[in-house]
Design a protein around this motif. Structure first.
Motif, PDB file in Angstrom:
ATOM      1  N   PRO A   1     -15.337  -3.653  -1.590  1.00 48.91           N
ATOM      2  CA  PRO A   1     -15.053  -2.224  -1.326  1.00 48.91           C
ATOM      3  C   PRO A   1     -16.348  -1.432  -1.182  1.00 48.91           C
ATOM      4  O   PRO A   1     -17.370  -1.762  -1.772  1.00 48.91           O
ATOM      5  CB  PRO A   1     -14.289  -1.778  -2.567  1.00 48.91           C
ATOM      6  CG  PRO A   1     -14.023  -2.987  -3.372  1.00 48.91           C
ATOM      7  CD  PRO A   1     -14.849  -4.098  -2.867  1.00 48.91           C
TER       8      PRO A   1
ATOM      9  N   TRP B   1      -4.453  -4.137   1.406  1.00 44.19           N
ATOM     10  CA  TRP B   1      -5.505  -4.686   0.552  1.00 44.19           C
ATOM     11  C   TRP B   1      -6.399  -5.613   1.366  1.00 44.19           C
ATOM     12  O   TRP B   1      -5.953  -6.337   2.243  1.00 44.19           O
ATOM     13  CB  TRP B   1      -4.895  -5.471  -0.606  1.00 44.19           C
ATOM     14  CG  TRP B   1      -4.168  -4.586  -1.555  1.00 44.19           C
ATOM     15  CD1 TRP B   1      -2.836  -4.290  -1.540  1.00 44.19           C
ATOM     16  CD2 TRP B   1      -4.727  -3.856  -2.633  1.00 44.19           C
ATOM     17  NE1 TRP B   1      -2.523  -3.421  -2.543  1.00 44.19           N
ATOM     18  CE2 TRP B   1      -3.672  -3.135  -3.241  1.00 44.19           C
ATOM     19  CE3 TRP B   1      -6.000  -3.726  -3.160  1.00 44.19           C
ATOM     20  CZ2 TRP B   1      -3.867  -2.308  -4.342  1.00 44.19           C
ATOM     21  CZ3 TRP B   1      -6.198  -2.907  -4.256  1.00 44.19           C
ATOM     22  CH2 TRP B   1      -5.139  -2.211  -4.830  1.00 44.19           C
TER      23      TRP B   1
ATOM     24  N   ASN C   1      -1.882  -7.343   4.784  1.00 43.75           N
ATOM     25  CA  ASN C   1      -1.861  -7.645   3.365  1.00 43.75           C
ATOM     26  C   ASN C   1      -1.520  -6.401   2.548  1.00 43.75           C
ATOM     27  O   ASN C   1      -2.082  -6.177   1.475  1.00 43.75           O
ATOM     28  CB  ASN C   1      -3.198  -8.258   2.927  1.00 43.75           C
ATOM     29  CG  ASN C   1      -3.114  -8.969   1.595  1.00 43.75           C
ATOM     30  OD1 ASN C   1      -2.043  -9.408   1.199  1.00 43.75           O
ATOM     31  ND2 ASN C   1      -4.237  -9.076   0.911  1.00 43.75           N
TER      32      ASN C   1
ATOM     33  N   PRO D   1      -9.027  -8.764   0.853  1.00 47.40           N
ATOM     34  CA  PRO D   1      -9.514  -9.729  -0.141  1.00 47.40           C
ATOM     35  C   PRO D   1     -11.025  -9.583  -0.352  1.00 47.40           C
ATOM     36  O   PRO D   1     -11.771  -9.314   0.589  1.00 47.40           O
ATOM     37  CB  PRO D   1      -9.197 -11.083   0.489  1.00 47.40           C
ATOM     38  CG  PRO D   1      -8.244 -10.821   1.593  1.00 47.40           C
ATOM     39  CD  PRO D   1      -8.454  -9.408   2.012  1.00 47.40           C
ATOM     40  N   CYS D   2     -11.456  -9.739  -1.583  1.00 49.47           N
ATOM     41  CA  CYS D   2     -12.893  -9.646  -1.893  1.00 49.47           C
ATOM     42  C   CYS D   2     -13.690 -10.689  -1.119  1.00 49.47           C
ATOM     43  O   CYS D   2     -14.847 -10.481  -0.820  1.00 49.47           O
ATOM     44  CB  CYS D   2     -13.127  -9.808  -3.389  1.00 49.47           C
ATOM     45  SG  CYS D   2     -12.602  -8.401  -4.362  1.00 49.47           S
TER      46      CYS D   2
ATOM     47  N   ASN E   1       0.831  -1.191   0.000  1.00 50.13           N
ATOM     48  CA  ASN E   1       0.000   0.000   0.000  1.00 50.13           C
ATOM     49  C   ASN E   1       0.874   1.253   0.000  1.00 50.13           C
ATOM     50  O   ASN E   1       1.934   1.298   0.617  1.00 50.13           O
ATOM     51  CB  ASN E   1      -0.892  -0.046   1.246  1.00 50.13           C
ATOM     52  CG  ASN E   1      -1.859   1.105   1.330  1.00 50.13           C
ATOM     53  OD1 ASN E   1      -1.458   2.240   1.453  1.00 50.13           O
ATOM     54  ND2 ASN E   1      -3.139   0.788   1.283  1.00 50.13           N
TER      55      ASN E   1
END
Length: 59
Positions: free
Chosen positions: A57, A49, A46, A51-52, A2
């Protein structure tokens, strides 16, 4: 990683000192340890991020 983590690491690397005294060496050890901590936290999160599979989001 990030961008926020990258910016923190960049700023930490910019405040290292040229070692002329024991105090300078101690300062650099503290900066190095701080850098390690930021990298560890980035890995834990992570790199910023999500994870979906965990959540989508926000719109």
């Amino acid at each position: 990683m990030n961008k926020a983590f990258e910016k923190i690491l960049e700023r930490l690397s910019n405040i290292r000192r040229v070692v002329k005294t024991d105090e300078d060496a101690e300062w650099n050890r503290a900066i190095y340890k701080s850098t390690e901590i930021v990298q560890e936290v980035a890995e834990e999160y992570n790199g910023g991020w999500i994870p979906c599979s965990e959540r989508l989001p926000e719109e």
